[in-house]
Design a protein around this motif. Sequence first.
Motif, PDB file in Angstrom:
ATOM      1  N   SER A 148       2.654 -20.980 -37.692  1.00 47.83           N
ATOM      2  CA  SER A 148       1.295 -20.960 -38.244  1.00 47.83           C
ATOM      3  C   SER A 148       1.192 -20.049 -39.456  1.00 47.83           C
ATOM      4  CB  SER A 148       0.288 -20.499 -37.192  1.00 47.83           C
ATOM      5  OG  SER A 148       0.216 -21.413 -36.142  1.00 47.83           O
TER       6      SER A 148
ATOM      7  N   ASP B 265       2.786 -21.902 -42.322  1.00 46.52           N
ATOM      8  CA  ASP B 265       1.923 -23.020 -42.716  1.00 46.52           C
ATOM      9  C   ASP B 265       0.746 -22.522 -43.554  1.00 46.52           C
ATOM     10  OD1 ASP B 265       3.562 -24.791 -41.350  1.00 46.52           O
ATOM     11  OD2 ASP B 265       2.227 -24.973 -39.613  1.00 46.52           O
ATOM     12  N   HIS B 266       0.140 -21.441 -43.127  1.00 49.88           N
ATOM     13  CA  HIS B 266      -0.990 -20.880 -43.875  1.00 49.88           C
ATOM     14  C   HIS B 266      -0.557 -20.435 -45.270  1.00 49.88           C
ATOM     15  CE1 HIS B 266      -3.432 -21.007 -40.287  1.00 49.88           C
ATOM     16  NE2 HIS B 266      -4.441 -20.451 -40.926  1.00 49.88           N
TER      17      HIS B 266
ATOM     18  N   GLU C  62       2.024 -21.384 -46.984  1.00 50.49           N
ATOM     19  CA  GLU C  62       2.401 -22.558 -47.774  1.00 50.49           C
ATOM     20  C   GLU C  62       1.172 -23.264 -48.352  1.00 50.49           C
ATOM     21  OE1 GLU C  62       5.044 -26.659 -47.304  1.00 50.49           O
ATOM     22  OE2 GLU C  62       4.653 -25.426 -45.557  1.00 50.49           O
ATOM     23  N   ALA C  63       0.082 -23.229 -47.593  1.00 56.62           N
ATOM     24  CA  ALA C  63      -1.162 -23.865 -48.043  1.00 56.62           C
ATOM     25  C   ALA C  63      -1.943 -22.983 -49.016  1.00 56.62           C
ATOM     26  CB  ALA C  63      -2.029 -24.210 -46.832  1.00 56.62           C
ATOM     27  N   GLY C  64      -1.401 -21.802 -49.323  1.00 61.02           N
ATOM     28  CA  GLY C  64      -2.069 -20.924 -50.277  1.00 61.02           C
ATOM     29  C   GLY C  64      -3.084 -19.983 -49.650  1.00 61.02           C
ATOM     30  N   VAL C  65      -3.059 -19.892 -48.325  1.00 57.93           N
ATOM     31  CA  VAL C  65      -3.993 -19.015 -47.619  1.00 57.93           C
ATOM     32  C   VAL C  65      -3.443 -17.585 -47.656  1.00 57.93           C
ATOM     33  CG1 VAL C  65      -5.023 -18.526 -45.362  1.00 57.93           C
ATOM     34  CG2 VAL C  65      -4.738 -20.900 -46.119  1.00 57.93           C
TER      35      VAL C  65
ATOM     36  N   ASP D 164      -8.103 -15.620 -39.099  1.00 57.27           N
ATOM     37  CA  ASP D 164      -8.047 -16.841 -38.292  1.00 57.27           C
ATOM     38  C   ASP D 164      -7.384 -16.604 -36.941  1.00 57.27           C
ATOM     39  OD1 ASP D 164      -9.252 -18.234 -40.351  1.00 57.27           O
ATOM     40  OD2 ASP D 164      -7.404 -19.201 -41.048  1.00 57.27           O
TER      41      ASP D 164
END
Length: 79
Positions: free
Chosen positions: A29, A32-33, A35-38, A46
């Motif tokens: 997670s 993934d975050h 990678e998504a620019g978060v 979160d």
Amino acid sequence: MDIKTLITIDPDILGGIPVFTGTRVPVESLFDHLEAGVALDEFLDDFPSVRREQAVALLDAASKLLTSKDVEQLYAAVA
């Protein structure tokens, strides 16, 4: 922080998916975050059960692993 105390792999927790120790939050997670620019702070918002120290230690461990001269050993793992 020792990687063995940072990540838990237990078949009774999410079927053995690697999670941050003391949580049910998959390690994946975090990646993934990111990678998504978060931003890391938003990831921590979160998933409040993950401590900043844990996330930073995991990123540090991943960096050391991926920049090691022994990185070739990972090729089989990701193939």
